[in-house]
Design a protein around this motif. Structure first.
Motif, short mmCIF file in Angstrom:
data_model
loop_
_atom_site.label_atom_id
_atom_site.label_comp_id
_atom_site.label_asym_id
_atom_site.label_seq_id
_atom_site.Cartn_x
_atom_site.Cartn_y
_atom_site.Cartn_z
N PRO A 242 0.84 -1.19 0.00
CA PRO A 242 0.00 0.00 0.00
C PRO A 242 0.88 1.25 0.00
O PRO A 242 1.87 1.32 0.73
N GLY A 243 0.54 2.21 -0.84
CA GLY A 243 1.35 3.42 -0.89
C GLY A 243 0.93 4.33 -2.01
O GLY A 243 -0.03 4.04 -2.74
N GLY A 244 1.65 5.43 -2.16
CA GLY A 244 1.32 6.38 -3.21
C GLY A 244 2.12 7.65 -3.07
O GLY A 244 3.13 7.71 -2.36
N PHE A 245 1.63 8.70 -3.73
CA PHE A 245 2.36 9.97 -3.77
C PHE A 245 2.13 10.79 -2.51
O PHE A 245 1.05 10.74 -1.90
N VAL A 246 3.15 11.55 -2.15
CA VAL A 246 3.08 12.42 -0.98
C VAL A 246 2.37 13.72 -1.36
O VAL A 246 2.68 14.33 -2.40
N GLY A 247 1.43 14.13 -0.52
CA GLY A 247 0.72 15.39 -0.77
C GLY A 247 1.59 16.60 -0.50
O GLY A 247 2.61 16.52 0.20
N GLU A 250 1.96 17.33 3.41
CA GLU A 250 2.03 16.19 4.30
C GLU A 250 3.46 15.89 4.74
O GLU A 250 4.41 16.07 3.97
N ARG A 251 3.59 15.40 5.97
CA ARG A 251 4.83 14.75 6.38
C ARG A 251 4.82 13.34 5.78
O ARG A 251 3.77 12.79 5.46
N LEU A 252 6.00 12.75 5.64
CA LEU A 252 6.11 11.46 4.98
C LEU A 252 5.33 10.36 5.68
O LEU A 252 4.60 9.58 5.06
N GLN A 253 5.49 10.27 7.00
CA GLN A 253 4.79 9.21 7.73
C GLN A 253 3.28 9.41 7.66
O GLN A 253 2.51 8.44 7.56
N GLU A 254 2.84 10.65 7.70
CA GLU A 254 1.41 10.93 7.59
C GLU A 254 0.90 10.46 6.22
O GLU A 254 -0.20 9.90 6.13
N ALA A 255 1.68 10.70 5.17
CA ALA A 255 1.28 10.26 3.83
C ALA A 255 1.20 8.74 3.76
O ALA A 255 0.28 8.19 3.14
N ALA A 256 2.16 8.06 4.38
CA ALA A 256 2.17 6.59 4.36
C ALA A 256 0.92 6.04 5.03
O ALA A 256 0.28 5.10 4.53
N ILE A 257 0.55 6.61 6.15
CA ILE A 257 -0.63 6.13 6.88
C ILE A 257 -1.90 6.48 6.10
O ILE A 257 -2.84 5.66 6.02
#
Length: 356
Positions: A242-247, A250-257
Protein backbone atom coordinates in the motif's frame (compact mmCIF):
# COMPACT_ATOMS: atom_id res chain seq x y z
CA UNK A 1 43.07 -30.76 -28.89
CA UNK A 2 41.01 -27.63 -28.30
CA UNK A 3 42.54 -24.24 -29.05
CA UNK A 4 40.02 -22.42 -26.89
CA UNK A 5 41.67 -20.42 -24.14
CA UNK A 6 39.18 -20.88 -21.30
CA UNK A 7 37.17 -23.82 -19.97
CA UNK A 8 34.21 -21.50 -19.22
CA UNK A 9 32.95 -18.13 -20.42
CA UNK A 10 30.06 -16.13 -18.96
CA UNK A 11 27.76 -13.68 -20.77
CA UNK A 12 25.40 -11.56 -18.63
CA UNK A 13 22.38 -9.67 -19.95
CA UNK A 14 18.64 -9.09 -19.73
CA UNK A 15 18.01 -10.15 -23.35
CA UNK A 16 14.74 -8.18 -23.59
CA UNK A 17 14.78 -9.31 -26.39
CA UNK A 18 17.86 -11.03 -27.89
CA UNK A 19 19.46 -8.87 -30.62
CA UNK A 20 22.57 -9.09 -32.81
CA UNK A 21 24.74 -7.50 -30.11
CA UNK A 22 23.81 -10.31 -27.73
CA UNK A 23 24.41 -12.89 -30.43
CA UNK A 24 27.88 -11.44 -31.09
CA UNK A 25 28.80 -11.72 -27.38
CA UNK A 26 27.67 -15.34 -27.23
CA UNK A 27 29.58 -16.13 -30.43
CA UNK A 28 32.72 -14.57 -28.95
CA UNK A 29 32.25 -16.60 -25.76
CA UNK A 30 31.90 -19.79 -27.81
CA UNK A 31 35.18 -19.01 -29.58
CA UNK A 32 36.93 -18.29 -26.28
CA UNK A 33 35.71 -21.19 -24.13
CA UNK A 34 34.68 -24.83 -24.13
CA UNK A 35 31.51 -24.11 -22.19
CA UNK A 36 29.41 -20.95 -22.17
CA UNK A 37 27.08 -19.89 -19.38
CA UNK A 38 24.49 -17.29 -20.37
CA UNK A 39 23.16 -15.49 -17.28
CA UNK A 40 19.70 -14.04 -17.90
CA UNK A 41 19.05 -11.19 -15.48
CA UNK A 42 15.82 -9.76 -14.04
CA UNK A 43 14.47 -13.26 -13.52
CA UNK A 44 11.16 -13.84 -11.69
CA UNK A 45 9.70 -10.43 -12.47
CA UNK A 46 6.16 -9.83 -13.71
CA UNK A 47 5.79 -8.73 -17.31
CA UNK A 48 6.26 -5.01 -17.88
CA UNK A 49 7.16 -2.74 -20.78
CA UNK A 50 10.77 -2.76 -19.55
CA UNK A 51 10.87 -6.52 -18.83
CA UNK A 52 8.24 -7.98 -21.15
CA UNK A 53 9.53 -11.53 -21.60
CA UNK A 54 9.86 -14.39 -19.11
CA UNK A 55 13.03 -16.35 -18.48
CA UNK A 56 11.72 -19.31 -20.49
CA UNK A 57 10.94 -17.06 -23.45
CA UNK A 58 14.36 -15.44 -23.33
CA UNK A 59 16.07 -18.82 -23.10
CA UNK A 60 14.15 -19.85 -26.24
CA UNK A 61 15.44 -16.75 -28.04
CA UNK A 62 19.01 -17.38 -26.87
CA UNK A 63 18.89 -20.99 -28.04
CA UNK A 64 17.31 -20.00 -31.34
CA UNK A 65 20.40 -17.85 -32.01
CA UNK A 66 22.71 -20.89 -31.65
CA UNK A 67 23.70 -23.40 -34.29
CA UNK A 68 22.68 -27.00 -33.60
CA UNK A 69 26.21 -28.18 -32.77
CA UNK A 70 26.59 -25.39 -30.18
CA UNK A 71 23.49 -26.20 -28.12
CA UNK A 72 25.21 -28.68 -25.77
CA UNK A 73 28.02 -26.22 -25.06
CA UNK A 74 25.68 -23.52 -23.75
CA UNK A 75 23.86 -23.40 -20.41
CA UNK A 76 21.26 -20.70 -19.70
CA UNK A 77 20.47 -19.72 -16.10
CA UNK A 78 18.20 -17.08 -14.60
CA UNK A 79 19.24 -14.74 -11.78
CA UNK A 80 16.93 -12.30 -10.03
CA UNK A 81 17.64 -8.63 -9.39
CA UNK A 82 18.87 -7.19 -6.09
CA UNK A 83 18.45 -3.44 -6.67
CA UNK A 84 19.61 -2.44 -3.19
CA UNK A 85 22.37 -4.99 -2.67
CA UNK A 86 25.01 -5.44 -5.38
CA UNK A 87 26.84 -7.97 -3.22
CA UNK A 88 23.81 -10.27 -3.08
CA UNK A 89 23.39 -10.00 -6.87
CA UNK A 90 27.08 -10.78 -7.44
CA UNK A 91 26.88 -13.75 -5.07
CA UNK A 92 23.81 -15.08 -6.89
CA UNK A 93 25.61 -15.03 -10.24
CA UNK A 94 28.75 -16.56 -8.80
CA UNK A 95 26.71 -19.27 -7.11
CA UNK A 96 24.86 -20.12 -10.35
CA UNK A 97 28.13 -20.34 -12.29
CA UNK A 98 29.89 -22.34 -9.56
CA UNK A 99 27.01 -24.83 -9.44
CA UNK A 100 27.31 -25.56 -13.17
CA UNK A 101 31.09 -25.93 -12.89
CA UNK A 102 30.66 -28.37 -10.00
CA UNK A 103 28.14 -30.37 -12.01
CA UNK A 104 30.89 -30.88 -14.58
CA UNK A 105 33.13 -32.32 -11.87
CA UNK A 106 35.47 -29.31 -11.68
CA UNK A 107 36.45 -27.16 -8.68
CA UNK A 108 35.22 -23.57 -9.14
CA UNK A 109 38.12 -22.00 -7.22
CA UNK A 110 40.58 -23.77 -9.50
CA UNK A 111 38.73 -23.13 -12.77
CA UNK A 112 39.51 -20.22 -15.08
CA UNK A 113 36.41 -18.28 -16.15
CA UNK A 114 36.14 -15.53 -18.75
CA UNK A 115 33.51 -12.79 -18.58
CA UNK A 116 32.66 -11.63 -22.11
CA UNK A 117 31.04 -8.23 -22.56
CA UNK A 118 31.47 -4.72 -23.89
CA UNK A 119 31.62 -1.53 -21.86
CA UNK A 120 28.77 0.41 -23.47
CA UNK A 121 28.17 3.10 -20.87
CA UNK A 122 27.67 3.58 -17.13
CA UNK A 123 25.09 0.78 -17.15
CA UNK A 124 27.91 -1.69 -17.89
CA UNK A 125 29.55 -1.12 -14.49
CA UNK A 126 28.63 -4.67 -13.44
CA UNK A 127 31.29 -6.08 -15.77
CA UNK A 128 33.92 -4.83 -13.29
CA UNK A 129 32.33 -6.56 -10.28
CA UNK A 130 33.85 -10.01 -10.85
CA UNK A 131 37.61 -9.61 -10.26
CA UNK A 132 38.24 -13.37 -10.06
CA UNK A 133 37.10 -13.76 -13.68
CA UNK A 134 39.10 -12.59 -16.70
CA UNK A 135 37.26 -9.82 -18.53
CA UNK A 136 37.25 -10.27 -22.31
CA UNK A 137 36.24 -6.99 -23.93
CA UNK A 138 34.16 -7.16 -27.08
CA UNK A 139 33.81 -4.19 -29.47
CA UNK A 140 30.42 -2.61 -29.92
CA UNK A 141 28.25 -4.19 -32.59
CA UNK A 142 26.16 -2.08 -34.94
CA UNK A 143 22.74 -3.35 -33.92
CA UNK A 144 19.36 -2.04 -32.91
CA UNK A 145 19.27 -1.85 -29.12
CA UNK A 146 16.74 -3.71 -27.00
CA UNK A 147 15.25 -0.41 -25.77
CA UNK A 148 14.56 0.64 -29.37
CA UNK A 149 13.14 -2.79 -30.20
CA UNK A 150 10.67 -2.57 -27.32
CA UNK A 151 9.68 1.02 -28.21
CA UNK A 152 8.80 0.03 -31.79
CA UNK A 153 7.45 -3.44 -31.11
CA UNK A 154 4.96 -2.41 -28.44
CA UNK A 155 3.68 0.51 -30.53
CA UNK A 156 1.16 -1.16 -32.90
CA UNK A 157 1.16 1.85 -35.25
CA UNK A 158 4.95 1.75 -35.72
CA UNK A 159 5.66 -1.95 -35.36
CA UNK A 160 6.13 -2.21 -39.12
CA UNK A 161 9.31 -0.12 -38.80
CA UNK A 162 10.91 -3.08 -37.02
CA UNK A 163 12.10 -5.19 -39.94
CA UNK A 164 12.78 -8.91 -39.57
CA UNK A 165 16.34 -8.25 -40.78
CA UNK A 166 16.93 -6.02 -37.72
CA UNK A 167 16.91 -9.06 -35.43
CA UNK A 168 18.18 -12.64 -35.33
CA UNK A 169 15.78 -15.03 -37.06
CA UNK A 170 14.79 -16.78 -33.83
CA UNK A 171 13.93 -13.49 -32.13
CA UNK A 172 11.94 -12.25 -35.15
CA UNK A 173 9.89 -15.47 -35.24
CA UNK A 174 9.24 -15.33 -31.49
CA UNK A 175 8.11 -11.68 -31.65
CA UNK A 176 5.75 -12.44 -34.53
CA UNK A 177 4.11 -15.18 -32.47
CA UNK A 178 4.02 -13.15 -29.25
CA UNK A 179 2.21 -10.28 -31.01
CA UNK A 180 -0.90 -12.47 -31.22
CA UNK A 181 -1.14 -12.93 -27.42
CA UNK A 182 -3.16 -11.12 -24.76
CA UNK A 183 0.11 -10.32 -22.96
CA UNK A 184 1.27 -8.33 -25.99
CA UNK A 185 -1.94 -6.29 -26.03
CA UNK A 186 -1.63 -5.56 -22.29
CA UNK A 187 1.99 -4.42 -22.68
CA UNK A 188 1.01 -2.13 -25.57
CA UNK A 189 -1.58 -0.55 -23.28
CA UNK A 190 1.00 -0.12 -20.51
CA UNK A 191 3.46 1.51 -22.93
CA UNK A 192 0.80 3.98 -24.09
CA UNK A 193 -0.07 4.80 -20.47
CA UNK A 194 3.57 5.46 -19.57
CA UNK A 195 4.17 7.75 -22.55
CA UNK A 196 1.03 9.74 -21.76
CA UNK A 197 1.97 9.88 -18.07
CA UNK A 198 5.49 11.19 -18.72
CA UNK A 199 4.20 13.76 -21.21
CA UNK A 200 1.44 14.96 -18.90
CA UNK A 201 3.67 15.43 -15.84
CA UNK A 202 6.73 17.11 -17.35
CA UNK A 203 7.72 20.42 -15.82
CA UNK A 204 5.89 23.20 -17.65
CA UNK A 205 8.07 24.71 -20.37
CA UNK A 206 11.02 22.47 -19.54
CA UNK A 207 12.50 19.25 -20.84
CA UNK A 208 13.84 18.43 -17.38
CA UNK A 209 11.88 15.47 -16.03
CA UNK A 210 10.35 15.64 -12.56
CA UNK A 211 11.48 13.60 -9.55
CA UNK A 212 8.57 12.07 -7.69
CA UNK A 213 8.32 11.36 -3.96
CA UNK A 214 6.23 8.42 -2.83
CA UNK A 215 5.65 6.35 0.30
CA UNK A 216 5.07 2.63 0.78
CA UNK A 217 3.84 0.80 3.87
CA UNK A 218 5.11 -2.62 4.92
CA UNK A 219 2.50 -3.82 7.40
CA UNK A 220 2.85 -7.15 9.19
CA UNK A 221 0.63 -8.89 11.71
CA UNK A 222 1.01 -12.41 13.12
CA UNK A 223 3.27 -13.68 10.35
CA UNK A 224 1.27 -12.03 7.54
CA UNK A 225 2.02 -9.06 5.26
CA UNK A 226 -0.63 -6.74 3.84
CA UNK A 227 -0.68 -6.49 0.02
CA UNK A 228 -2.93 -4.84 -2.56
CA UNK A 229 -3.45 -5.97 -6.15
CA UNK A 230 -3.05 -3.15 -8.66
CA UNK A 231 -6.16 -2.39 -10.68
CA UNK A 232 -4.61 -0.03 -13.24
CA UNK A 233 -1.42 0.51 -15.27
CA UNK A 234 1.46 0.40 -14.69
CA UNK A 235 1.76 -3.06 -13.18
CA UNK A 236 -1.91 -3.89 -13.62
CA UNK A 237 -2.68 -7.21 -11.87
CA UNK A 238 0.56 -7.36 -9.87
CA UNK A 239 0.69 -7.28 -6.06
CA UNK A 240 2.08 -4.23 -4.29
CA UNK A 241 2.62 -2.59 -0.95
CA UNK A 242 0.00 0.00 0.00
CA UNK A 243 1.35 3.42 -0.89
CA UNK A 244 1.32 6.38 -3.21
CA UNK A 245 2.36 9.97 -3.77
CA UNK A 246 3.08 12.42 -0.98
CA UNK A 247 0.72 15.39 -0.77
CA UNK A 248 1.98 18.97 -0.92
CA UNK A 249 1.33 19.60 2.78
CA UNK A 250 2.03 16.19 4.30
CA UNK A 251 4.83 14.75 6.38
CA UNK A 252 6.11 11.46 4.98
CA UNK A 253 4.79 9.21 7.73
CA UNK A 254 1.41 10.93 7.59
CA UNK A 255 1.28 10.26 3.83
CA UNK A 256 2.17 6.59 4.36
CA UNK A 257 -0.63 6.13 6.88
CA UNK A 258 -3.14 8.04 4.74
CA UNK A 259 -2.35 5.90 1.67
CA UNK A 260 -2.48 2.74 3.77
CA UNK A 261 -5.91 3.61 5.13
CA UNK A 262 -7.26 4.74 1.75
CA UNK A 263 -6.13 1.67 -0.19
CA UNK A 264 -6.90 -1.05 2.35
CA UNK A 265 -9.52 0.43 4.72
CA UNK A 266 -7.41 -1.14 7.47
CA UNK A 267 -9.45 -1.05 10.70
CA UNK A 268 -6.68 0.19 12.96
CA UNK A 269 -6.87 3.72 14.44
CA UNK A 270 -4.36 6.25 13.13
CA UNK A 271 -2.77 6.83 16.58
CA UNK A 272 -2.20 3.07 16.89
CA UNK A 273 -0.55 3.00 13.46
CA UNK A 274 1.78 5.83 14.48
CA UNK A 275 2.72 3.83 17.56
CA UNK A 276 3.23 0.66 15.51
CA UNK A 277 5.78 2.21 13.15
CA UNK A 278 9.11 0.50 13.85
CA UNK A 279 11.47 1.63 11.08
CA UNK A 280 11.75 3.63 7.87
CA UNK A 281 14.16 3.57 4.94
CA UNK A 282 14.68 5.38 1.62
CA UNK A 283 14.65 3.34 -1.61
CA UNK A 284 16.13 5.29 -4.50
CA UNK A 285 17.31 2.94 -7.25
CA UNK A 286 17.28 5.29 -10.29
CA UNK A 287 15.34 2.84 -12.50
CA UNK A 288 13.02 1.48 -9.83
CA UNK A 289 9.89 2.91 -11.47
CA UNK A 290 8.76 2.95 -15.11
CA UNK A 291 6.92 6.23 -14.52
CA UNK A 292 10.17 8.16 -14.12
CA UNK A 293 12.64 9.00 -11.37
CA UNK A 294 10.75 8.08 -8.21
CA UNK A 295 12.20 8.03 -4.71
CA UNK A 296 10.09 6.17 -2.19
CA UNK A 297 10.19 6.17 1.58
CA UNK A 298 9.30 2.81 3.10
CA UNK A 299 7.67 2.56 6.54
CA UNK A 300 7.51 -0.66 8.53
CA UNK A 301 4.47 -1.19 10.77
CA UNK A 302 4.25 -4.17 13.12
CA UNK A 303 0.71 -4.57 14.47
CA UNK A 304 -0.18 -6.28 17.72
CA UNK A 305 -2.39 -9.30 17.10
CA UNK A 306 -5.60 -10.18 18.93
CA UNK A 307 -5.93 -13.97 18.72
CA UNK A 308 -9.63 -13.76 19.52
CA UNK A 309 -10.59 -11.44 16.69
CA UNK A 310 -8.14 -12.61 14.02
CA UNK A 311 -6.21 -10.44 11.58
CA UNK A 312 -7.25 -6.80 11.36
CA UNK A 313 -10.11 -6.20 8.93
CA UNK A 314 -9.23 -4.87 5.47
CA UNK A 315 -11.25 -4.02 2.36
CA UNK A 316 -10.12 -3.07 -1.15
CA UNK A 317 -10.58 0.56 -2.15
CA UNK A 318 -11.75 1.54 -5.64
CA UNK A 319 -8.10 1.90 -6.77
CA UNK A 320 -7.26 -1.70 -5.83
CA UNK A 321 -8.46 -4.91 -7.47
CA UNK A 322 -8.02 -6.80 -4.19
CA UNK A 323 -6.39 -6.58 -0.76
CA UNK A 324 -5.31 -9.48 1.42
CA UNK A 325 -3.17 -10.58 4.29
CA UNK A 326 -0.55 -12.92 2.81
CA UNK A 327 1.40 -15.39 4.98
CA UNK A 328 5.04 -14.29 4.89
CA UNK A 329 6.08 -17.84 3.93
CA UNK A 330 3.87 -17.48 0.84
CA UNK A 331 5.08 -13.94 0.15
CA UNK A 332 8.68 -15.16 -0.09
CA UNK A 333 7.70 -17.06 -3.26
CA UNK A 334 5.86 -14.11 -4.85
CA UNK A 335 8.78 -12.20 -6.38
CA UNK A 336 7.58 -12.78 -9.94
CA UNK A 337 4.14 -11.38 -9.04
CA UNK A 338 5.27 -8.24 -7.17
CA UNK A 339 5.15 -4.71 -8.57
CA UNK A 340 8.44 -2.96 -9.39
CA UNK A 341 10.85 -3.28 -6.41
CA UNK A 342 8.21 -3.86 -3.73
CA UNK A 343 9.45 -7.40 -3.04
CA UNK A 344 12.86 -5.97 -2.14
CA UNK A 345 11.43 -3.12 -0.09
CA UNK A 346 9.43 -5.54 2.04
CA UNK A 347 12.36 -7.92 2.24
CA UNK A 348 14.57 -5.14 3.65
CA UNK A 349 12.30 -4.86 6.67
CA UNK A 350 11.67 -8.60 6.95
CA UNK A 351 15.36 -9.21 7.56
CA UNK A 352 16.48 -10.40 4.15
CA UNK A 353 14.40 -13.54 4.22
CA UNK A 354 13.37 -13.26 0.58
CA UNK A 355 14.67 -15.67 -2.03
CA UNK A 356 16.94 -14.43 -4.80
Amino acid sequence: MSTRQYPYAVVIGRFQPVHFGHQRLIDEALRAAERVIVVVGSDRKPRSFKNPFTFDERERMVRASLRSHEQMRVSVVGVGDSPYNDQLWIASIQSAVDKLIQQDGAVPAQTQVALVGHLKDASSYYLRLFPSWTFVANPVVESIHATDVRSLYFDPENRGQLARADLPDGTAVFLDQFAATEDYAALCDERAFLIDYKTKYRYAGSNFPPIYTTVDAVVVEAGHILLVQRKFHPGKGTWALPGGFVGQHERLQEAAIRELKEETRLKVPVPVLHGSMKESHVFDAPDRSQRGRTITHGFFFELSHNQWTGLSDVRADDDAAAVRWVPIAEFLDMQEHMYEDHFFIANHFLGGLGKN
